[in-house]
Design an enzyme around this catalytic site. Sequence first.
Site, PDB file in Angstrom:
ATOM      1  N   THR A   1      12.529 -76.027  36.053  1.00 34.43           N
ATOM      2  CA  THR A   1      13.680 -75.801  37.199  1.00 34.43           C
ATOM      3  C   THR A   1      14.170 -77.272  37.600  1.00 34.43           C
ATOM      4  O   THR A   1      13.645 -78.204  37.466  1.00 34.43           O
ATOM      5  CB  THR A   1      12.581 -75.394  38.503  1.00 34.43           C
ATOM      6  OG1 THR A   1      11.691 -74.233  38.183  1.00 34.43           O
ATOM      7  CG2 THR A   1      13.408 -75.336  39.960  1.00 34.43           C
TER       8      THR A   1
ATOM      9  N   SER B   1      15.984 -69.836  39.876  1.00 29.88           N
ATOM     10  CA  SER B   1      15.799 -68.580  39.499  1.00 29.88           C
ATOM     11  C   SER B   1      16.710 -68.182  38.046  1.00 29.88           C
ATOM     12  O   SER B   1      16.269 -67.503  37.357  1.00 29.88           O
ATOM     13  CB  SER B   1      16.468 -67.359  40.622  1.00 29.88           C
ATOM     14  OG  SER B   1      15.512 -67.580  41.810  1.00 29.88           O
TER      15      SER B   1
ATOM     16  N   GLY C   1       5.162 -79.519  38.661  1.00 24.46           N
ATOM     17  CA  GLY C   1       3.596 -79.940  38.879  1.00 24.46           C
ATOM     18  C   GLY C   1       3.046 -80.735  37.963  1.00 24.46           C
ATOM     19  O   GLY C   1       3.531 -80.839  36.674  1.00 24.46           O
TER      20      GLY C   1
ATOM     21  N   ARG D   1     -19.054 -59.982  64.325  1.00 18.55           N
ATOM     22  CA  ARG D   1     -18.390 -60.342  65.851  1.00 18.55           C
ATOM     23  C   ARG D   1     -18.233 -59.241  66.765  1.00 18.55           C
ATOM     24  O   ARG D   1     -17.887 -58.025  66.388  1.00 18.55           O
ATOM     25  CB  ARG D   1     -16.806 -60.949  65.457  1.00 18.55           C
ATOM     26  CG  ARG D   1     -16.088 -61.219  66.731  1.00 18.55           C
ATOM     27  CD  ARG D   1     -16.278 -62.671  67.344  1.00 18.55           C
ATOM     28  NE  ARG D   1     -15.658 -62.741  68.466  1.00 18.55           N
ATOM     29  CZ  ARG D   1     -15.805 -63.988  69.099  1.00 18.55           C
ATOM     30  NH1 ARG D   1     -16.817 -64.649  68.872  1.00 18.55           N
ATOM     31  NH2 ARG D   1     -15.086 -64.236  70.082  1.00 18.55           N
TER      32      ARG D   1
ATOM     33  N   GLY E   1      -9.123 -66.546  66.881  1.00 16.90           N
ATOM     34  CA  GLY E   1      -8.791 -67.797  67.117  1.00 16.90           C
ATOM     35  C   GLY E   1      -9.427 -68.746  65.835  1.00 16.90           C
ATOM     36  O   GLY E   1      -9.155 -69.514  65.322  1.00 16.90           O
TER      37      GLY E   1
ATOM     38  N   THR F   1       7.131 -67.105  45.586  1.00 15.41           N
ATOM     39  CA  THR F   1       8.422 -67.919  44.746  1.00 15.41           C
ATOM     40  C   THR F   1       8.255 -68.643  43.355  1.00 15.41           C
ATOM     41  O   THR F   1       9.017 -68.325  42.733  1.00 15.41           O
ATOM     42  CB  THR F   1       8.615 -69.042  45.860  1.00 15.41           C
ATOM     43  OG1 THR F   1       9.208 -68.502  47.095  1.00 15.41           O
ATOM     44  CG2 THR F   1       9.956 -70.034  45.344  1.00 15.41           C
TER      45      THR F   1
ATOM     46  N   GLU G   1       6.715 -69.139  39.463  1.00 13.87           N
ATOM     47  CA  GLU G   1       6.781 -68.153  38.208  1.00 13.87           C
ATOM     48  C   GLU G   1       7.677 -67.041  38.540  1.00 13.87           C
ATOM     49  O   GLU G   1       7.295 -65.911  38.386  1.00 13.87           O
ATOM     50  CB  GLU G   1       5.050 -67.745  38.097  1.00 13.87           C
ATOM     51  CG  GLU G   1       4.149 -68.583  37.110  1.00 13.87           C
ATOM     52  CD  GLU G   1       4.752 -68.671  35.966  1.00 13.87           C
ATOM     53  OE1 GLU G   1       5.486 -68.000  35.477  1.00 13.87           O
ATOM     54  OE2 GLU G   1       4.252 -69.737  35.466  1.00 13.87           O
TER      55      GLU G   1
ATOM     56  N   ASP H   1      11.021 -65.951  41.641  1.00 24.03           N
ATOM     57  CA  ASP H   1      11.164 -65.472  43.015  1.00 24.03           C
ATOM     58  C   ASP H   1      10.742 -63.933  42.984  1.00 24.03           C
ATOM     59  O   ASP H   1      11.450 -63.152  42.146  1.00 24.03           O
ATOM     60  CB  ASP H   1      12.657 -65.843  43.378  1.00 24.03           C
ATOM     61  CG  ASP H   1      12.713 -65.092  44.660  1.00 24.03           C
ATOM     62  OD1 ASP H   1      12.404 -65.681  45.772  1.00 24.03           O
ATOM     63  OD2 ASP H   1      13.238 -64.071  44.585  1.00 24.03           O
TER      64      ASP H   1
HETATM   65  C1  FAD Z   1       5.160 -75.782  45.079  1.00 22.28           C
HETATM   66  C2  FAD Z   1       5.986 -75.519  43.607  1.00 22.28           C
HETATM   67  C3  FAD Z   1       5.501 -75.653  42.432  1.00 22.28           C
HETATM   68  C4  FAD Z   1       6.402 -75.515  41.460  1.00 22.28           C
HETATM   69  N1  FAD Z   1       6.080 -75.923  40.216  1.00 22.28           N
HETATM   70  C5  FAD Z   1       7.075 -75.712  39.259  1.00 22.28           C
HETATM   71  C6  FAD Z   1       6.959 -76.283  37.975  1.00 22.28           C
HETATM   72  O1  FAD Z   1       5.662 -76.741  37.659  1.00 22.28           O
HETATM   73  N2  FAD Z   1       7.769 -76.231  37.016  1.00 22.28           N
HETATM   74  C7  FAD Z   1       8.950 -75.581  37.125  1.00 22.28           C
HETATM   75  O2  FAD Z   1       9.769 -75.708  36.147  1.00 22.28           O
HETATM   76  N3  FAD Z   1       9.428 -75.047  38.298  1.00 22.28           N
HETATM   77  C8  FAD Z   1       8.318 -75.145  39.315  1.00 22.28           C
HETATM   78  N4  FAD Z   1       8.668 -74.653  40.676  1.00 22.28           N
HETATM   79  C9  FAD Z   1       9.951 -74.161  40.830  1.00 22.28           C
HETATM   80  C10 FAD Z   1       9.927 -72.739  41.209  1.00 22.28           C
HETATM   81  O3  FAD Z   1       9.774 -72.028  39.877  1.00 22.28           O
HETATM   82  C11 FAD Z   1      11.422 -72.219  41.755  1.00 22.28           C
HETATM   83  O4  FAD Z   1      11.255 -72.827  42.751  1.00 22.28           O
HETATM   84  C12 FAD Z   1      11.834 -70.601  41.705  1.00 22.28           C
HETATM   85  O5  FAD Z   1      11.985 -70.426  40.324  1.00 22.28           O
HETATM   86  C13 FAD Z   1      12.747 -70.263  42.776  1.00 22.28           C
HETATM   87  O6  FAD Z   1      14.025 -71.192  42.473  1.00 22.28           O
HETATM   88  P1  FAD Z   1      14.663 -71.828  43.498  1.00 22.28           P
HETATM   89  O7  FAD Z   1      13.648 -72.414  44.306  1.00 22.28           O
HETATM   90  O8  FAD Z   1      15.770 -72.519  43.018  1.00 22.28           O
HETATM   91  O9  FAD Z   1      15.248 -70.620  44.513  1.00 22.28           O
HETATM   92  P2  FAD Z   1      16.492 -69.921  44.590  1.00 22.28           P
HETATM   93  O10 FAD Z   1      16.372 -69.271  42.991  1.00 22.28           O
HETATM   94  O11 FAD Z   1      17.707 -70.487  44.924  1.00 22.28           O
HETATM   95  O12 FAD Z   1      16.192 -68.668  45.502  1.00 22.28           O
HETATM   96  C14 FAD Z   1      16.352 -68.644  46.862  1.00 22.28           C
HETATM   97  C15 FAD Z   1      16.475 -67.463  47.546  1.00 22.28           C
HETATM   98  O13 FAD Z   1      17.809 -66.636  46.756  1.00 22.28           O
HETATM   99  C16 FAD Z   1      17.410 -65.465  46.493  1.00 22.28           C
HETATM  100  N5  FAD Z   1      18.034 -65.118  45.507  1.00 22.28           N
HETATM  101  C17 FAD Z   1      18.414 -65.754  44.104  1.00 22.28           C
HETATM  102  N6  FAD Z   1      19.093 -65.137  43.423  1.00 22.28           N
HETATM  103  C18 FAD Z   1      19.380 -63.868  43.690  1.00 22.28           C
HETATM  104  C19 FAD Z   1      19.731 -62.648  43.410  1.00 22.28           C
HETATM  105  N7  FAD Z   1      20.472 -62.627  42.032  1.00 22.28           N
HETATM  106  N8  FAD Z   1      19.910 -61.484  43.910  1.00 22.28           N
HETATM  107  C20 FAD Z   1      19.279 -61.666  45.435  1.00 22.28           C
HETATM  108  N9  FAD Z   1      18.638 -62.680  45.686  1.00 22.28           N
HETATM  109  C21 FAD Z   1      18.766 -63.850  45.366  1.00 22.28           C
HETATM  110  C22 FAD Z   1      15.863 -65.300  46.116  1.00 22.28           C
HETATM  111  O14 FAD Z   1      15.398 -64.266  46.542  1.00 22.28           O
HETATM  112  C23 FAD Z   1      15.260 -66.589  47.068  1.00 22.28           C
HETATM  113  O15 FAD Z   1      14.998 -65.835  48.484  1.00 22.28           O
HETATM  114  C24 FAD Z   1       7.621 -74.845  41.737  1.00 22.28           C
HETATM  115  C25 FAD Z   1       8.083 -74.608  42.834  1.00 22.28           C
HETATM  116  C26 FAD Z   1       7.189 -74.985  44.196  1.00 22.28           C
HETATM  117  C27 FAD Z   1       7.735 -74.774  45.763  1.00 22.28           C
END
Ligand code: FAD
Length: 663
Positions: free
Chosen positions: A139, A145, A178, A311, A402, A423, A425, A427
């Site tokens: 990412t 995504s 990570g 409870r 609570g 989100t 692996e 979204d």
């Molecule tokens: C705690 C954490 C650990 C992570 N670990 C890793 C890691 O180790 N390695 C790694 O590579 N990544 C990692 N990630 C990244 C994670 O895989 C991405 O956050 C995820 O793929 C989503 O991408 P984004 O955050 O850019 O969201 P976006 O892609 O910007 O999505 C934001 C919103 O837009 C919506 N959206 C996007 N495209 C569309 C579409 N075509 N149609 C309709 N709606 C859409 C989605 O549903 C979502 O609600 C991690 C993220 C977190 C928060």
Amino acid sequence: MPDHASGRIDLARLQEVLDGPWAEVRNAHRKHLDARFLPVYGETGDQARERITRLLSELPVELGIASAFPMEYGGRSDVGGSIVATEMLAQVDLSLMVKAGVQWGLFGGAVAALGTRRHHDAYLRDIVSGRIFGCFAMTETGHGSDVQQLRTTCTYDPQTQTFDLHTPHEAARKDYIGNAARDGRMAVVFAQLIANGRRHGVHAWLVPIRDAQGKPLPGVTIGDAGAKAGLLGVDNGRLSFDHVQVPRDMLLDRYGQVAEDGTYSSPIENDSRRFFTMLGTLVRGRVSVGGAASAATRSALTIAVRYGDIRRQFGTPDADREVLLNDYLAHQRKLLPALATTYALHFAQAELVAALDEVQGGDGPVDEHRQRELESRAAGLKAAQTWHATRTIQMCREACGGAGYLSENRLPSLKADTDVFTTFEGDNTVLLQLVAKGLLTGHRDEFGSLDGWGRASFVAEQVREMVLERTAARSLIERLVSAVPGRDEEVAVTDRGWQLKAFEDRERHLLDGAVRRLRNGAATKKDRPFDIFNDVQDHVLAVAAAHVDRVALEAFVAGIEDIADPAVRALLSRVCDLYALSVIEADKGWFLEHGRLTPARSKAITGVVNGLLKELRPHMRTLVDGFAIPDTWLHAAILREEPRRQESMAAHDAAGDPQAVPA
Ligand SMILES: Cc1cc2nc3c(=O)[nH]c(=O)nc-3n(C[C@H](O)[C@H](O)[C@H](O)COP(=O)(O)OP(=O)(O)OC[C@H]3O[C@@H](n4cnc5c(N)ncnc54)[C@H](O)[C@@H]3O)c2cc1C
């Protein structure tokens, strides 16, 4: 409930059914992971990271977390066992599970799946043993995504025979990664491959990021992703590369090779197809996250059901003790349908893990169609399980009042730690679109890409009327569906064939409608390609959701068919009724709008669901005890203290202290 089911359930038999073929892996975890591995409530982020890193090095790898790797590198070639091990870790501590998942699932898994013999021989043994800690850096801040559009570049120079890995701007920075902020020594970095002036799409390289002392290597900038809502023990970070030189042989080149002179070759010509084939080999991560979400859901439900059984709140005129929470219909309405869905998803996950083990566990060539189906199933079930976890854990929190809000009762950390599972692996919304695309195209187009959806030619060529693919128990389901008589009114809503047919009809109708609307759009909106798909996006998502519901129901039905013990079988059959009917009840608007239910029958379903809740009330505790989560792992103070408190109150009340007992 049939007579033979009203008797006592043999818990060992129920546990056997739920533990499935990897019971040994589950039992080894139950036996060896003691209180040392449990979450510590109220610690700071730094303390959590420190503790989780230490525990990871103490985690007995032989329990199964790294079992997917080949024997020669310290694994057991047991893909299914590694997924089940991840599930078990999720019941112990979710930070520990995620950190282990990054190391052995994402990082090690990518080296194994995308690398070739020389990478395996050089690195896998140390990755399996934990001597090399690594990250999976896909990412970017600007692209999560849509990873096909990553902006990091890796350009080959034939003069030096090295790649130049570069982050061209801030949006191309690797984000959320990570293991990056603190512990990672190497990273599998995804970037656009450029050789001899030509782009070949996204590939992956194995890149050292820190030296032996833990300092970033020259050209590598490492940052911390900062405070998070949960998963405090995982060090998520950011990586940027300033013209870092990467030797040619560090390209993980199973799907694309670069010769010394910069000539590019690949067994898969099309860049997009190649990339999504590469991603497809990493499906294990998605299956693990879905399974872990369900495991956490089972922990939350166990806490809430057990609490509801001790409870008491509000009295009734005819009883000398107050009422147990689980005796309220409203409480049963919260907990039991969620428990039924958890069972359905458990059977669906078990089917998926068995299929994954079969497709990826063997040595022979992978059947492409099965691989696509597997990716689609993994995407759909990951979305269903993680959303179910988020909803159910919140509901369990409320069901404990609570007390559910106090850290010492586990639910706050379950909630915070699983939140992001919807989100990472993939979204969930994006994943469901992929599922729908697979259904609409019969898995012919490359799975994993949302590109081309809007093209009129794509819709005309690819989208077709679908014959519903059936799940594992094809013949059984067909038999049950075809036994349903023609007129709905004559069939009980508890008839399994009728339920299966209702799920199938809904999916087919939604799918046909989506196909029709896409085709109409392709004919009338040729000059607005984006609108062709976007105008039916909600419909397409409904297709995928209905599909996943059907997958779960069919897996549940097939699972019950295999149960030998009649009492367990009868009990789970009732739980399956509850799953099917509560899904129909929740979507009764659709069934009524489409003439699939009459108003009278729709009302009857609500009555039948309430009847099922009453029947299942005496089995609530059994249904969570079947998950066999060790008491220590539940780690919730209320389960220890509430019984004592209730007893002392009862004793006090019985002693008749007139000032203490309300009139
Ligand atoms: C705690 C954490 C650990 C992570 N670990 C890793 C890691 O180790 N390695 C790694 O590579 N990544 C990692 N990630 C990244 C994670 O895989 C991405 O956050 C995820 O793929 C989503 O991408 P984004 O955050 O850019 O969201 P976006 O892609 O910007 O999505 C934001 C919103 O837009 C919506 N959206 C996007 N495209 C569309 C579409 N075509 N149609 C309709 N709606 C859409 C989605 O549903 C979502 O609600 C991690 C993220 C977190 C928060």
